[in-house]
Design an enzyme around this catalytic site. Structure first.
Site, PDB file in Angstrom:
ATOM      1  CE  LYS A 160      17.404  26.446  26.791  1.00  0.00           C
ATOM      2  NZ  LYS A 160      18.528  27.428  26.699  1.00  0.00           N
TER       3      LYS A 160
ATOM      4  NE  ARG B  10      22.060  21.512  27.078  1.00  0.00           N
ATOM      5  CZ  ARG B  10      21.303  22.282  27.850  1.00  0.00           C
ATOM      6  NH1 ARG B  10      20.126  21.891  28.240  1.00  0.00           N
ATOM      7  NH2 ARG B  10      21.737  23.456  28.218  1.00  0.00           N
TER       8      ARG B  10
ATOM      9  NE  ARG C 265      20.742  32.146  34.439  1.00  0.00           N
ATOM     10  CZ  ARG C 265      20.688  31.189  33.523  1.00  0.00           C
ATOM     11  NH1 ARG C 265      19.541  30.889  32.963  1.00  0.00           N
ATOM     12  NH2 ARG C 265      21.774  30.546  33.163  1.00  0.00           N
TER      13      ARG C 265
ATOM     14  NE  ARG D  11      22.206  27.973  35.720  1.00  0.00           N
ATOM     15  CZ  ARG D  11      21.587  27.615  34.610  1.00  0.00           C
ATOM     16  NH1 ARG D  11      20.284  27.818  34.500  1.00  0.00           N
ATOM     17  NH2 ARG D  11      22.238  27.067  33.608  1.00  0.00           N
TER      18      ARG D  11
ATOM     19  NE  ARG E 217      25.743  27.312  30.485  1.00  0.00           N
ATOM     20  CZ  ARG E 217      25.151  28.333  31.122  1.00  0.00           C
ATOM     21  NH1 ARG E 217      25.842  29.161  31.860  1.00  0.00           N
ATOM     22  NH2 ARG E 217      23.839  28.500  31.005  1.00  0.00           N
TER      23      ARG E 217
HETATM   24  P1  AP5 Z   1      16.691  32.163  31.033  1.00  0.00           P
HETATM   25  O1  AP5 Z   1      15.232  32.150  30.748  1.00  0.00           O
HETATM   26  O2  AP5 Z   1      17.156  31.665  32.359  1.00  0.00           O
HETATM   27  O3  AP5 Z   1      17.511  31.505  29.835  1.00  0.00           O
HETATM   28  P2  AP5 Z   1      17.648  29.986  29.414  1.00  0.00           P
HETATM   29  O4  AP5 Z   1      17.572  29.916  27.936  1.00  0.00           O
HETATM   30  O5  AP5 Z   1      16.698  29.143  30.195  1.00  0.00           O
HETATM   31  O6  AP5 Z   1      19.159  29.763  29.852  1.00  0.00           O
HETATM   32  P3  AP5 Z   1      19.866  28.575  30.599  1.00  0.00           P
HETATM   33  O7  AP5 Z   1      21.255  29.087  30.941  1.00  0.00           O
HETATM   34  O8  AP5 Z   1      19.069  28.075  31.761  1.00  0.00           O
HETATM   35  O9  AP5 Z   1      19.967  27.521  29.513  1.00  0.00           O
HETATM   36  P4  AP5 Z   1      20.935  26.382  29.467  1.00  0.00           P
HETATM   37  O10 AP5 Z   1      20.354  25.583  28.379  1.00  0.00           O
HETATM   38  O11 AP5 Z   1      22.372  26.744  29.312  1.00  0.00           O
HETATM   39  O12 AP5 Z   1      20.883  25.767  30.961  1.00  0.00           O
HETATM   40  P5  AP5 Z   1      20.211  24.483  31.575  1.00  0.00           P
HETATM   41  O13 AP5 Z   1      19.838  24.785  32.958  1.00  0.00           O
HETATM   42  O14 AP5 Z   1      19.217  23.900  30.659  1.00  0.00           O
HETATM   43  O15 AP5 Z   1      17.175  33.707  30.879  1.00  0.00           O
HETATM   44  C1  AP5 Z   1      18.492  34.104  31.172  1.00  0.00           C
HETATM   45  C2  AP5 Z   1      18.460  35.501  31.803  1.00  0.00           C
HETATM   46  O16 AP5 Z   1      18.010  36.441  30.846  1.00  0.00           O
HETATM   47  C3  AP5 Z   1      17.516  35.634  33.004  1.00  0.00           C
HETATM   48  O17 AP5 Z   1      18.116  36.467  33.944  1.00  0.00           O
HETATM   49  C4  AP5 Z   1      16.252  36.295  32.425  1.00  0.00           C
HETATM   50  O18 AP5 Z   1      15.598  37.097  33.386  1.00  0.00           O
HETATM   51  C5  AP5 Z   1      16.817  37.104  31.279  1.00  0.00           C
HETATM   52  N1  AP5 Z   1      15.951  37.147  30.112  1.00  0.00           N
HETATM   53  C6  AP5 Z   1      15.275  36.098  29.554  1.00  0.00           C
HETATM   54  N2  AP5 Z   1      14.622  36.497  28.451  1.00  0.00           N
HETATM   55  C7  AP5 Z   1      14.891  37.824  28.314  1.00  0.00           C
HETATM   56  C8  AP5 Z   1      14.513  38.821  27.352  1.00  0.00           C
HETATM   57  N3  AP5 Z   1      13.728  38.511  26.299  1.00  0.00           N
HETATM   58  N4  AP5 Z   1      14.980  40.080  27.518  1.00  0.00           N
HETATM   59  C9  AP5 Z   1      15.809  40.391  28.567  1.00  0.00           C
HETATM   60  N5  AP5 Z   1      16.191  39.496  29.505  1.00  0.00           N
HETATM   61  C10 AP5 Z   1      15.743  38.237  29.374  1.00  0.00           C
HETATM   62  O19 AP5 Z   1      21.461  23.443  31.565  1.00  0.00           O
HETATM   63  C11 AP5 Z   1      22.558  23.637  32.433  1.00  0.00           C
HETATM   64  C12 AP5 Z   1      23.527  22.466  32.280  1.00  0.00           C
HETATM   65  O20 AP5 Z   1      22.883  21.222  32.617  1.00  0.00           O
HETATM   66  C13 AP5 Z   1      24.111  22.217  30.866  1.00  0.00           C
HETATM   67  O21 AP5 Z   1      25.215  23.053  30.592  1.00  0.00           O
HETATM   68  C14 AP5 Z   1      24.481  20.726  30.958  1.00  0.00           C
HETATM   69  O22 AP5 Z   1      25.674  20.564  31.689  1.00  0.00           O
HETATM   70  C15 AP5 Z   1      23.341  20.143  31.784  1.00  0.00           C
HETATM   71  N6  AP5 Z   1      22.202  19.679  30.960  1.00  0.00           N
HETATM   72  C16 AP5 Z   1      20.928  20.188  30.957  1.00  0.00           C
HETATM   73  N7  AP5 Z   1      20.153  19.523  30.085  1.00  0.00           N
HETATM   74  C17 AP5 Z   1      20.936  18.567  29.532  1.00  0.00           C
HETATM   75  C18 AP5 Z   1      20.703  17.589  28.528  1.00  0.00           C
HETATM   76  N8  AP5 Z   1      19.512  17.478  27.914  1.00  0.00           N
HETATM   77  N9  AP5 Z   1      21.734  16.774  28.169  1.00  0.00           N
HETATM   78  C19 AP5 Z   1      22.950  16.877  28.775  1.00  0.00           C
HETATM   79  N10 AP5 Z   1      23.228  17.802  29.723  1.00  0.00           N
HETATM   80  C20 AP5 Z   1      22.235  18.645  30.092  1.00  0.00           C
END
Ligand code: AP5
Length: 214
Positions: free
Chosen positions: A13, A89, A128, A161, A172
């Site tokens: 994402k 979410r 990552r 991270r 997660r």
């Molecule tokens: P990346 O693009 O970073 O993936 P992502 O989908 O953004 O993954 P996240 O881990 O950031 O998502 P998440 O939803 O768990 O975390 P968030 O920060 O929102 O890609 C990952 C890796 O793969 C990178 O190294 C990239 O280079 C590589 N890659 C990407 N695409 C690729 C491809 N096509 N091919 C090869 N490699 C690729 O949330 C974190 C925490 O915050 C949650 O657990 C929760 O505690 C809290 N939180 C956030 N939002 C909320 C909410 N709305 N409500 C409640 N709690 C929340």
């Protein structure tokens, strides 16, 4: 264009959001990044958020929605288009978002549901690396920086991270299945859902999205 990027941890994402920001000038609203900013303040609230994130648990709907409402009502030029990354979410957050966007007269155009296999997600998350300074994303295998541990964009330090470890990743994934996956149905019923196979390389994800946006 007003969209939601929906999908499990590590599906890409943030990577796609970065591309859409550069190519289509969409403004990102990434709740994970917003919450990580709060944790840096070292406040009581920041410490509570950090502890939840390190466990892989969700922060409360009330708090996250409040952050999003503030951003949308006071920090966004609605005419430019925007994309939510990591929000909503839960179904409750999705309902709150509908209410908010109705109030500001900027309804969603569509929701992109990004899908990938579990082994693909695990490989992406464990490899990552993120720049401490500018937030640029890297991957030790799929997108290595030119100099190990150093950001190609700004020279900042790359780090792993705190929630990208095997135990937290498992939580997660479970939280995603239990609390977030039901949103897919919620948006399907509104006829706003578009599915994207995100198992492929990042360049192919971008091509598939470009075709969808034509
Ligand atoms: P990346 O693009 O970073 O993936 P992502 O989908 O953004 O993954 P996240 O881990 O950031 O998502 P998440 O939803 O768990 O975390 P968030 O920060 O929102 O890609 C990952 C890796 O793969 C990178 O190294 C990239 O280079 C590589 N890659 C990407 N695409 C690729 C491809 N096509 N091919 C090869 N490699 C690729 O949330 C974190 C925490 O915050 C949650 O657990 C929760 O505690 C809290 N939180 C956030 N939002 C909320 C909410 N709305 N409500 C409640 N709690 C929340």
């Amino acid at each position: 264009m007003r969209i939601v990027l929906l999908g499990p941890p590590g599906v890409g994402k943030g990577t796609l959001a970065d591309h859409l920001k550069k190519k289509y000038h969409l403004v990102p609203v990434a709740t994970g990044d917003m919450l990580r900013e709060e944790t840096k303040k070292g406040s009581v609230l920041g410490r509570e958020i950090k502890s939840l994130m390190e466990k892989g648990a969700l922060v409360s709907d009330e708090l996250v929605t409040q952050l999003v409402v503030q951003k949308v009502e006071h920090g966004l030029d609605l005419s430019k288009g925007f994309m939510f990354d990591g929000f909503p979410r839960t179904v409750a957050q999705a309902q709150d978002l509908d209410t908010l966007l109705e109030r500001v007269k900027a309804p969603l155009d569509f929701v992109l549901s990004m899908e990938a296999d579990v082994d693909v997600l695990l490989a992406r998350l464990t490899g990552r690396r993120v720049c401490r300074k500018c937030g640029a994303l890297f991957h030790v295998i799929y997108k290595p920086s030119q100099k190990e541990g150093i950001c190609d964009v700004c020279g900042g330090e790359l780090y792993q991270r705190g929630d990208d470890n095997a135990k937290t990743i498992q939580s997660r994934m479970q939280v995603y299945q239990q609390s977030t996956a039901p949103i897919i149905d919620y948006y399907a019923k509104q006829h706003k859902l578009k599915k994207l196979n995100a198992n492929v390389e990042a360049a192919d994800v971008r091509l598939a999205v470009a075709a969808m946006l034509k």
